[in-house]
Write a protein that holds these residues in place. Structure first.
Motif, short mmCIF file in Angstrom:
data_model
loop_
_atom_site.label_atom_id
_atom_site.label_comp_id
_atom_site.label_asym_id
_atom_site.label_seq_id
_atom_site.Cartn_x
_atom_site.Cartn_y
_atom_site.Cartn_z
N UNK B 386 48.60 51.47 15.22
CA UNK B 386 48.50 49.78 15.24
C UNK B 386 48.88 49.42 16.52
N UNK B 387 49.54 50.24 16.92
CA UNK B 387 50.18 49.58 18.81
C UNK B 387 49.03 49.53 19.43
N UNK B 388 48.44 50.23 19.16
CA UNK B 388 46.58 50.05 20.05
C UNK B 388 45.66 48.63 20.03
N UNK B 390 47.29 46.10 18.54
CA UNK B 390 48.80 45.01 19.12
C UNK B 390 48.06 44.81 20.36
N UNK B 391 48.15 45.75 21.56
CA UNK B 391 48.38 46.04 22.73
C UNK B 391 46.43 44.91 22.96
N UNK B 393 45.17 42.76 21.32
CA UNK B 393 45.07 41.41 21.07
C UNK B 393 46.04 40.85 21.98
N UNK B 394 46.63 41.44 22.23
CA UNK B 394 48.16 40.49 23.28
C UNK B 394 47.38 40.51 24.43
#
Lengths: 345, 638
Positions: B386-388, B390-391, B393-394
């Protein structure tokens, strides 16, 4: 996998050292140059490299039994982001934009650390520990926060309320909507349909494709194309008009707009705001040629109501140049920057 | 048997009545339309001594007989602009916005009901069918109270127009006279249909009668959509008038007046917008009920309700930016100045705020989906990636919200060396922004795909190939979107505008092909664990509330932008606004006003929810505890 992660960790450490150096002024931020023409994507790739580096670093630390708690990972990433924006990117980014990015960064970190229940628990744990204050250290920290947080909030409030002598921030409308038509030297030009009479092919007909093929190439350096040198006396037609436009530009405009048309002329920094930078993809590249014709002709004084706060000292060039000269100088600006005027077909 | 036949006859009669109601306005209006035109033309001819005066349509450039009075030239004073000791425009703004909120809500919710009721009818799982039916009923129940409030607010809006802008309203109603009564009759038809639909729910819940009931919802939505199209024609006329000459005189062709340059893009944009908004509001309702629930059973029900409402809302949110893009293209095609004022000039700052709100909507959606994966066993395998997301999306979000001209102090401006930042300024132009939003939407699609396969493992023989194919497809999609965004800087603007088509096509390909492929792969898939409805985190519900608030805020913002772009015109280039309020508000004032509207709407809608809860009956339901992933059954009767 381990080898890949080690490589990632290496990138992470190198990146952090570099950023640390820039933060403390040991290394200038231009050490790793932001290359003109590639800067926006370079920036994103740099941050992506940092993310990969941090992943590797986190993996290696965990493997060595020194895993960084999720709480500090989150806080650390946000601090990294703020330092990166402040000390790595040049020229300096205005505070308003850093504040926007900082907020997005904060939200992003929150989304990351709370994406699942386990991570969220890990992230909250140090906060809960301080609030529960089961140990002496946590109890001490709780008292420290109890004192520090109101002081910080008070400080921010004081700072926000304190009268300032700075010039106020203005939301300037840089590209106000043009009128439907403009009258220059007694002739009316409809902005949506008028064309530059000098943007012509060897047959003398208006031809934007032909002129587009002869402009300088964008990217690093903005180089002239072979056989498209306006200063070659043999060249006629479009390139000759570009040359004439260039002469007019260097006689009248470059004092403010600069030799490279980047808005940094000899007098540029005497003005506020400084003159328009034509090499920026958001200025003439976004506009119709007739828009530029209108702005050059009417100058700052001819800005419409919408152009609040009418901050422009550009003279109305119709008082100094002929219509032909204005069209030629516009032609030169597009040639020199390597941009195409906007069309609506 | 006899009773059943009677019910059938009754239902068919009711459906016929609805169709009749739908056609009634048209039938009534047709002769009056014809008479009206003749009378008008006749009146005009009489005035000029039997000489028929002709005028030229400002948009269609066709000739027509002058059949109306010119647009009034108003002056500042109590005659044209009677006022209280307050800014009339603000009062009108408030009345209009509240009416629009409720109007959108009551138009969107019946469409949801139709979709959900249909899902209930066609699904083979009886228990699930019942749940869908209950959900559809819950939805319509919420909209019923809101419906009367819509009518009240509509009345207030008309009174506000009549009392504060009589000259303008009189002109507008003169132009739209032939369809004004159609609108009113459509409203009657809508009310009648809605009540029959709602009160007939219990009596028509099985077999053939259910299909009749479903057909009623179709009729209801056709009426609602036509109503909205008619209302859109007024704002379309104000922005891009047609069917009148340069003096604003009606030329006898009501279709030209309705079918203006911006009518169709407005229609599409509003339908999608209303649906997304409606979904958001219902999802927020479900979230509120979830958070307030005392039992696991209730939590499970409202968790499920929130999910369905969110999914429906987001299904319409995804194409919304593309519809907006079409609308803006048409605005530019209609008047270049208008387009520049909107996106590059006076109102450009508001567009940056809008971009932020759009980004928030997608962030909330993604966050909700990730949280929702937490209530299904087996989804853990996706969570570490998920952190990727998030990246991604950011990055998309940051590019999407970066302003081209930045807010800065003069000192910062000098330090930066110009109005545009040489690095970040590049994110401020359309080419980058198209890339940004498409990355965001594609990531949202990816989140949905992960959610859909969260607790499943594909059992098809080509599962490995399918997974690799999906990964490569998404990878190529990201590459293509970013490549086109960069390439856009190196080509002429007219070609660059066209690049949005392959970018959108890439995003939509991900949406349709990947959803379809995923569905095929997951057919007969091995379940790793049940979806444990009600076991979702509270954070997810706040994300839903945030989603709905962002929808309402953005809706008010865009309404304000669309209205403000007329600058000092009541009707663009036809009727000038000569009131003292014919100026554009500051960004700060507009933002405060929007927030006040949003706050008022949420306070009143909470009241509506409370009223709706008063009629709710709690009936014990059969327990399905033994079935994994089961949701407590809804009440079997109402």
């Amino acid at each position: 996998m381990k080898a890949l992660m080690s490589l990632g960790a290496l990138i992470g450490v190198a990146g952090l050292l570099l950023l640390g150096g820039m933060t403390f002024g040991v290394i200038p931020s231009t050490t790793v140059r932001l290359v003109e023409g590639y800067m926006p994507i370079q920036l994103l790739l740099e941050i992506a490299s940092y993310v990969i580096g941090f992943t590797g670093l986190s993996y290696m630390l965990s493997a060595m039994g020194m895993a960084l708690p999720r709480f500090w990972q989150g806080i650390g990433f946000w601090i990294f982001l703020m330092l990166y924006l402040k000390f790595r990117v040049y020229p300096p980014i205005p505070f308003s934009v850093r504040a926007m990015y900082g907020t997005v960064g904060l939200v992003t970190v929150f989304m990351w650390v709370s994406a699942n229940e386990e991570d969220w628990k890990k992230f909250k744990q140090p906060i809960m520990n301080v609030l529960d204050a089961q140990t002496g250290m946590n109890r001490l920290l709780r008292y420290v926060y109890l004192v520090l947080i109101p002081i910080l909030i008070g400080g921010f409030s004081f700072n926000a309320m304190m009268p300032k002598s700075e010039e106020p921030i203005e939301l300037r409308t840089v590209h106000p909507a043009p009128p439907a038509s403009t009258k220059v030297h007694g002739k009316t030009y409809t902005l949506q349909t008028s064309q530059n009479p000098y943007r012509v092919n060897p047959e003398g007909k208006y031809d934007q494709e032909y002129s587009n093929a002869n402009i300088v190439e964008q990217g690093m350096g903005r180089l002239m194309k072979p056989n498209a040198n306006p200063w070659d006396e043999k060249n006629q037609g479009y390139l000759k008009y570009v040359r004439e436009g260039g002469e007019i530009f260097f006689q009248n405009c470059h004092f403010c707009h600069g030799d490279n048309l980047n808005g940094r002329g000899l007098h540029a920094f005497a003005f506020n705001p400084i003159p328009a930078n034509f090499t920026d993809p958001g200025t003439i590249a976004q506009l119709q040629e007739t828009f530029i014709f209108w702005r050059v002709s009417k100058g700052g004084i001819g800005l419409p109501n919408e152009g609040f706060p009418w901050a422009s000292v550009m003279p109305p060039w119709e008082q100094h140049l002929t219509v032909d000269e204005i069209w030629k100088v516009v032609l030169f600006e597009y040639w020199h920057t390597g941009y195409y005027p906007r069309t609506w077909d | 048997m006899g009773l059943l036949a009677g019910k059938r006859v009754f239902s068919i009669v009711a459906l016929c009545m609805m169709v009749g109601l739908l056609l009634l306005p048209v039938v009534v209006a047709l002769p009056s339309l014809a008479i009206g035109e003749e009378t008008h033309a006749g009146d005009a001819a009489k005035k000029d001594g039997d000489k028929i005066e002709k005028g030229r349509d400002v948009y269609y450039k066709t000739e027509g007989i002058v059949s109306g009075a010119p647009a009034p030239k108003t002056t500042d004073g109590v005659k044209d602009y009677p006022r209280y000791n307050f800014e009339s425009r603000v009062l009108l703004w408030f009345a209009n916005q509240q009416h629009l909120y409720y109007g959108s809500f009551v138009l969107a919710v019946p469409i949801f009901c139709m979709i959900i009721e249909f899902m209930g009818v066609v699904t083979k799982d009886k228990a699930l069918a019942k749940r869908y039916d209950q959900l559809a009923y819950d939805f319509i129940k919420i909209s019923l109270t809101a419906y009367s409030l819509t009518a009240i607010l509509g009345g207030i809006l008309i009174f506000t127009f009549l009392t504060l802008y009589p000259a303008f309203f009189s002109y507008l109603s003169g132009i739209f006279r032939p369809v004004m009564h159609i609108y009113a009759l459509m409203f009657v038809a809508e009310s009648g249909t809605l009540y029959i639909y709602y009160y007939g729910w219990d009596k028509m819940r099985e077999g053939f009668l259910k299909w009749i009931h479903l057909s009623m919802s179709v009729v209801l939505n056709v009426i609602g959509t036509l109503l909205m199209f008619l209302a859109n024609s007024w704002i379309g006329f104000m922005m891009s008038p047609a069917g009148v000459d340069e003096q604003g005189r009606y030329l006898g062709n009501i279709w030209h007046v309705i079918h203006t340059a911006l009518w169709n893009p407005l229609n599409l944009h509003r339908i999608l917008g209303n649906m997304a908004f409606g979904g958001g509001v219902v999802a927020a309702y479900a979230a509120y009920k979830f958070l307030a629930s005392k039992t696991d059973e209730d939590r499970a029900h409202y968790d499920w309700m929130g999910y369905i409402a969110m999914a429906l809302g987001v299904a319409f949110l995804i194409p919304l930016p593309f519809a907006g893009y079409w609308l803006m293209r048409e605005v530019y095609a209609y008047r270049q100045q208008m387009g520049i004022t909107l996106m590059g000039g006076l109102l450009a700052w508001l567009f940056i705020i809008q971009a932020t709100m759009i980004g928030i909507l997608f962030l909330c959606t993604n966050y909700y989906l990730w949280q929702a994966m937490g209530r299904m066993r087996g989804a853990e395998k996706y969570q570490r990636y998920i952190k990727y997301l998030v990246f991604l999306l950011a990055c998309g979000f940051v590019v999407f919200i970066t302003p081209h001209t930045m807010v800065m102090t003069p000192a910062e401006l000098k330090a930066m060396g110009g109005q545009q930042h040489p690095v970040l300024g590049n994110y401020g132009v359309m080419s980058a922004k198209n890339g940004g939003i498409n990355v965001i939407i594609t990531t949202t699609v990816l989140s949905f795909v992960w959610y859909m396969r969260g607790n499943k493992v594909s059992t098809v023989s080509w599962a490995k190939f399918g997974n690799i194919f999906m990964g490569v497809f998404f990878g190529c999609a990201y590459f293509n979107i970013i490549f086109l965004a960069v390439y856009g800087y190196y080509i002429p603007a007219n070609v660059r505008v066209g690049l949005s088509v392959p970018q959108v096509a890439t995003t939509l390909s991900c949406l349709f092909f990947m959803f379809a492929l995923n569905s095929v792969m997951m057919r007969g898939a091995k379940q790793m664990g049940a979806i444990e409805w009600g076991k979702i985190s509270a954070r997810s519900q706040y994300a839903l509330i945030m989603l709905a608030t962002a929808f309402t805020w953005m809706m008010a913002l865009m309404g304000y932008i669309r209205s403000s772009v007329r600058l000092f015109w009541h009707v663009n280039e036809i009727m000038r606004d000569n009131s003292p309020w014919a100026y554009t508000h500051t960004v700060g004032f507009a933002a405060n006003m929007i927030s006040a509207n949003v706050l008022f709407f949420w306070i009143t809608i909470l009241f509506v929810f409370w009223l709706g809860s008063l009629t709710a009956k709690k009936v014990p339901v059969e327990s399905k505890a033994g079935i994994p992933g089961s949701v407590p059954q809804p009440a079997p009767s109402h």
